[in-house]
Each structure stands twice: as structure tokens, then as C-alpha cells.
Design an enzyme around this catalytic site. Structure first.
Site, short mmCIF file in Angstrom:
data_model
loop_
_atom_site.label_atom_id
_atom_site.label_comp_id
_atom_site.label_asym_id
_atom_site.label_seq_id
_atom_site.Cartn_x
_atom_site.Cartn_y
_atom_site.Cartn_z
N SER A 23 19.32 15.04 56.52
CA SER A 23 20.61 14.36 56.28
C SER A 23 20.37 13.37 55.15
CB SER A 23 21.13 13.67 57.54
OG SER A 23 20.12 12.87 58.11
N GLU A 69 21.76 9.77 53.01
CA GLU A 69 22.63 8.58 52.98
C GLU A 69 23.00 8.24 51.54
OE1 GLU A 69 21.67 4.87 55.31
OE2 GLU A 69 21.72 4.02 53.30
N TYR A 126 28.32 1.02 54.45
CA TYR A 126 29.42 0.06 54.53
C TYR A 126 28.87 -1.24 53.96
CZ TYR A 126 33.49 -1.78 57.14
OH TYR A 126 34.69 -2.32 57.52
N ALA A 171 27.73 -4.91 52.81
CA ALA A 171 27.45 -6.09 53.62
C ALA A 171 28.72 -6.92 53.77
CB ALA A 171 26.34 -6.91 52.97
N ARG A 226 25.51 -3.61 63.70
CA ARG A 226 26.02 -4.97 63.76
C ARG A 226 26.28 -5.48 62.35
NH1 ARG A 226 21.93 -9.61 64.66
NH2 ARG A 226 21.72 -9.10 62.44
N GLY A 227 25.34 -5.18 61.46
CA GLY A 227 25.46 -5.66 60.08
C GLY A 227 24.67 -6.94 59.89
N ASP A 228 24.39 -7.24 58.64
CA ASP A 228 23.65 -8.46 58.32
C ASP A 228 24.63 -9.59 58.04
OD1 ASP A 228 20.95 -7.79 58.50
OD2 ASP A 228 21.09 -6.65 56.63
N TYR A 283 14.28 0.42 64.48
CA TYR A 283 13.36 -0.29 63.58
C TYR A 283 11.88 -0.09 63.97
CZ TYR A 283 17.79 -2.11 62.17
OH TYR A 283 19.08 -2.19 61.71
N HIS A 298 12.73 -5.07 64.23
CA HIS A 298 13.75 -5.84 63.49
C HIS A 298 13.32 -7.31 63.42
CE1 HIS A 298 17.61 -7.72 62.56
NE2 HIS A 298 17.97 -6.54 62.09
N ARG A 323 19.88 -0.28 75.18
CA ARG A 323 21.26 -0.70 75.53
C ARG A 323 22.27 -0.01 74.61
NH1 ARG A 323 22.17 -6.93 76.71
NH2 ARG A 323 24.27 -6.09 76.85
N PHE A 371 11.95 -5.68 49.83
CA PHE A 371 12.81 -5.52 51.00
C PHE A 371 11.96 -5.42 52.27
CE2 PHE A 371 15.20 -2.94 54.04
CZ PHE A 371 16.39 -3.65 54.10
N HIS A 413 15.94 11.95 57.73
CA HIS A 413 17.11 11.33 57.10
C HIS A 413 16.65 10.63 55.82
CE1 HIS A 413 21.03 9.38 56.93
NE2 HIS A 413 20.43 8.22 56.73
P1 FAD Z 1 21.09 -4.53 66.37
O1 FAD Z 1 20.34 -3.36 66.87
O2 FAD Z 1 22.28 -4.94 67.09
O3 FAD Z 1 20.15 -5.80 66.25
C1 FAD Z 1 18.89 -5.71 65.60
C2 FAD Z 1 17.83 -6.31 66.49
O4 FAD Z 1 18.11 -7.69 66.71
C3 FAD Z 1 17.80 -5.64 67.84
O5 FAD Z 1 16.93 -4.54 67.85
C4 FAD Z 1 17.38 -6.76 68.75
O6 FAD Z 1 15.99 -6.87 68.75
C5 FAD Z 1 17.95 -8.00 68.09
N1 FAD Z 1 19.27 -8.37 68.64
C6 FAD Z 1 20.46 -8.38 67.99
N2 FAD Z 1 21.44 -8.83 68.80
C7 FAD Z 1 20.86 -9.10 69.98
C8 FAD Z 1 21.36 -9.61 71.21
N3 FAD Z 1 22.64 -9.95 71.38
N4 FAD Z 1 20.47 -9.75 72.24
C9 FAD Z 1 19.17 -9.43 72.08
N5 FAD Z 1 18.64 -8.95 70.93
C10 FAD Z 1 19.48 -8.79 69.90
N6 FAD Z 1 23.94 -2.73 57.04
C11 FAD Z 1 25.16 -2.77 56.44
O7 FAD Z 1 25.70 -3.86 56.20
N7 FAD Z 1 25.82 -1.63 56.09
C12 FAD Z 1 25.31 -0.39 56.34
O8 FAD Z 1 25.93 0.63 56.01
C13 FAD Z 1 24.03 -0.30 56.96
N8 FAD Z 1 23.46 0.90 57.26
C14 FAD Z 1 22.28 0.95 57.95
C15 FAD Z 1 21.77 2.19 58.36
C16 FAD Z 1 20.60 2.29 59.10
C17 FAD Z 1 20.09 3.65 59.53
C18 FAD Z 1 19.87 1.09 59.43
C19 FAD Z 1 18.60 1.19 60.22
C20 FAD Z 1 20.36 -0.14 59.03
C21 FAD Z 1 21.56 -0.24 58.30
N9 FAD Z 1 22.12 -1.48 57.93
C22 FAD Z 1 23.36 -1.53 57.30
C23 FAD Z 1 21.38 -2.73 58.17
C24 FAD Z 1 21.77 -3.39 59.50
O9 FAD Z 1 23.10 -3.82 59.47
C25 FAD Z 1 20.85 -4.58 59.72
O10 FAD Z 1 19.53 -4.15 59.92
C26 FAD Z 1 21.27 -5.55 60.84
O11 FAD Z 1 20.47 -6.72 60.74
C27 FAD Z 1 21.06 -4.97 62.21
O12 FAD Z 1 22.06 -4.08 62.56
P2 FAD Z 1 21.84 -3.20 63.92
O13 FAD Z 1 23.13 -2.67 64.36
O14 FAD Z 1 20.73 -2.26 63.76
O15 FAD Z 1 21.43 -4.40 64.85
#
Ligand code: FAD
Length: 285
Positions: free
Chosen positions: A5, A7, A39, A41, A97-99, A136, A140, A155, A207, A256
Site C-alpha cells: 500500500s 501513502e 491529513y 497537521a 489523534r494527530g500532533d 510505533y 511513541h 485499546r 525526524f 506500507h
Molecule cells: P495515539 O496512539 O493516540 O497516541 C500515541 C501514544 O501516546 C500512544 O501509543 C500512547 O503511548 C500515548 N497516549 C496518547 N494518548 C494517551 C492517553 N490518553 N492515555 C495513555 N497514553 C496515551 N499525523 C497527522 O497529523 N496527519 C496524518 O495524516 C498522519 N498520518 C499518520 C499515519 C501513520 C501510519 C502514523 C504512524 C502516524 C501518522 N501521523 C499523522 C502522526 C500522528 O498523528 C502522531 O504520531 C501523533 O502524535 C499520534 O497519533 P496516534 O493516533 O498514533 O496517537
């Protein structure tokens, strides 16, 4: 042969649109299982992402996934984007979740928004989307530790995600050890390794450093030499191909690729793995 796949990111200019088109035209004949569009930031590419997923699905007949984050948007605004994907015929979402925006001190949920990725996944899965999430192998940077990181991934899977796509990493061992630990933690969903063919070592290593990822010294030295000799592309292809080979040998049946909208390295790595564009197959036949 592994499934692949790709990206892409959405174009922000006319020139960027041509580049995306060229990239997809080059890689679509490799018949990816799916492709995805990032998507920006802070939700900065909302309409661009929607338009790009619609165009790639309609013009190339590809299975497309739209990325979606919950930064700086209410639940309704976030779900509205998902509905926009569905209206364009796209029911696969990479939910993140996003950064936080640059300079912000950590992620702060919108007052009416999803509090975290688990809530986002839950809502999208309940609405019938096929949801993939991020994972990750190098842990992460916000995780309290390796086990906490995996608990959180579990989760997200339990909330309805079908599989997880990994952040890029440099060594197969990093992913394989992560996969072993995930299985031990009771995660049964497929973890898809994310491969970055390294177009720009300086950016990739910067990065990785910011994410706290391990950078192998030998690889750093090899890129420094290759850059001096103007052979960085050759090294990038060899490094990514060897990484993919080892992963496939260890049972990964899907890779991917982070293309960064530059198709050449990904195309060459796929060719080295034996993936042949469908058009050239039919010419041979
Ligand atoms: P989560 O999995 O929700 O959080 C990351 C880690 O932080 C978790 O594993 C956990 O250890 C900890 N954590 C977070 N919240 C909690 C909580 N409430 N309780 C306990 N632990 C917690 N970013 C963009 O803006 N746009 C994109 O299109 C984009 N595409 C991506 C595609 C892929 C395949 C990947 C791997 C990343 C991408 N990102 C993108 C980056 C991503 O948004 C960031 O890495 C962000 O910091 C984490 O998002 P997540 O959903 O993986 O986080």
C-alpha cells in the site's frame, strides 16, 4: 509476494497536483491493495484530503483510505469530514489523534472534540468505517513506556480498528521485536510495517531523532559516505529492499510505503522485491 500500500499527501498547489498525479500514475500499476492520503497537521488539509481521496478512487479505481485526526476540531466537524469521505465513496479511514500544532505544549483536545484516538476510532467504527490506526515500533515519544504504548494500541484495536500501520523504522529487528511484544500483549490484529525509502537522509534522521527512534550508527555513516559520493539513492534502494526482504522472510505479507509523493524510490524498491507493474506484464503476455 507481499501486498503493498502507498501513502501520499494531498497537493497544496497546481505543481503539487501534477506531482501527485505523476506519483500515482507510476505506482498504481503495481496494484496496491490500498492507498492513503494524509491529513495536514491540525486539520489544515481537510478539503484537500477529501478531494484527493475522491479523485484517486474515481480516476485510478484504487481502494483509498483518508487519514483523519481529531486535532482542533469538534466531534461534529471531525465526523463531517468522515461523512465527506463516505460521500466520495471512501469508507476506509486511518484514524489518528494527530500532533499538537507547532509550539503547543502537548495535545489539548478541542472542548467539544474527541478526547483521544480511542474515542475517534470507536465513533468511526460504530459508523461503519473500516478503521486503521498508527503504531510505533520505536515507541511513541509521549508513551509512558513500551508496555503503556502497547496497552494503548490494544485499546485502539479493541475500540474497533482492523489493523495498525507502523511509523517508519530503520532495522527489521525493531519491528519484529515490537510485533512479538504485541502478540504477547494479546494484540491479534495485523501490524503492517511502514517503510520509508530514504529520499533525504538529513530530514529522515532529524525526524527519527525527534521521535526518539534509534538510528543505527552504521547506517548514518553509510549515508554520509553515499551523500559525499552522490550515491544516496542507490543506498536508499538497497537499504529499503533489504529491510523489506527481511520482513517478508519473517512473515510480513503486507508492506506500507511512505512515498512522500516521490514515486521513484518506492517503484525501484518494489521492482527489486519482484513486484512488476501490471501494464508491463500485459505487454509481455
Ligand atoms: P495515539 O496512539 O493516540 O497516541 C500515541 C501514544 O501516546 C500512544 O501509543 C500512547 O503511548 C500515548 N497516549 C496518547 N494518548 C494517551 C492517553 N490518553 N492515555 C495513555 N497514553 C496515551 N499525523 C497527522 O497529523 N496527519 C496524518 O495524516 C498522519 N498520518 C499518520 C499515519 C501513520 C501510519 C502514523 C504512524 C502516524 C501518522 N501521523 C499523522 C502522526 C500522528 O498523528 C502522531 O504520531 C501523533 O502524535 C499520534 O497519533 P496516534 O493516533 O498514533 O496517537
Amino acid at each position: 509476494m507481499p501486498a503493498v500500500s502507498f501513502e501520499f499527501f494531498p497537493p497544496k498547489s497546481l505543481q503539487g497536483s501534477f506531482r501527485l498525479w505523476d506519483c500515482v500514475s507510476t505506482l498504481a500499476p503495481l496494484k496496491p491493495e490500498w492507498v492513503s492520503v494524509t491529513y495536514g497537521a491540525g486539520g489544515t488539509t481537510r478539503e484537500l484530503t477529501r478531494d484527493a481521496v475522491a479523485a484517486l478512487g474515481q480516476e485510478f479505481g484504487l481502494n483509498v483510505a483518508g487519514h483523519l485526526t481529531c486535532v482542533d476540531a469538534s466531534r461534529e466537524e471531525t465526523l463531517d469530514v468522515a461523512r465527506g469521505f463516505r460521500a466520495a465513496g471512501v469508507t476506509d479511514i486511518v484514524a489518528l489523534r494527530g500532533d499538537p500544532p507547532k509550539g503547543a505544549d502537548g495535545f489539548t483536545p478541542h472542548p467539544d472534540g474527541f478526547q483521544n484516538s480511542v474515542e475517534l476510532v470507536e465513533a468511526l467504527a460504530a459508523d461503519g468505517f473500516n478503521v486503521r490506526v498508527g503504531c510505533y515500533p520505536d515507541i511513541h515519544p509521549e508513551a509512558a513506556g513500551p508496555d503503556a504504548d502497547l496497552d494503548w494500541l490494544k485499546r485502539k484495536i479493541d475500540a474497533g480498528a482492523s489493523e495498525a500501520v507502523s511509523q517508519f523504522f530503520f532495522e527489521a529487528e525493531t519491528f519484529l521485536r515490537f510485533r512479538d511484544r504485541a502478540v504477547k500483549a494479546g494484540i491479534e490484529a495485523t501490524l503492517v510495517p511502514g517503510i520509508l525509502p530514504i529520499e533525504d537522509w538529513t530530514k529522515a534522521s532529524k525526524f527519527a531523532r525527534a521521535c526518539g527512534a534509534t538510528i543505527p550508527e552504521a547506517l548514518e555513516a553509510a549515508f554520509e559516505r553515499a551523500l559525499r559520493d552522490d550515491r544516496a539513492d542507490l543506498l536508499a534502494i538497497a537499504q529499503a529492499t533489504e529491510l523489506c526482504d527481511m520482513l517478508v522472510e519473517e512473515g510480513c505479507d503486507h508492506l506500507h510505503f511512505y512515498t512522500l509523493n516521490r514515486p521513484e524510490l518506492t517503484r525501484d524498491v518494489c521492482a527489486a522485491l519482484g513486484l512488476v507493474p501490471e501494464a508491463s506484464l500485459s505487454r509481455v503476455a
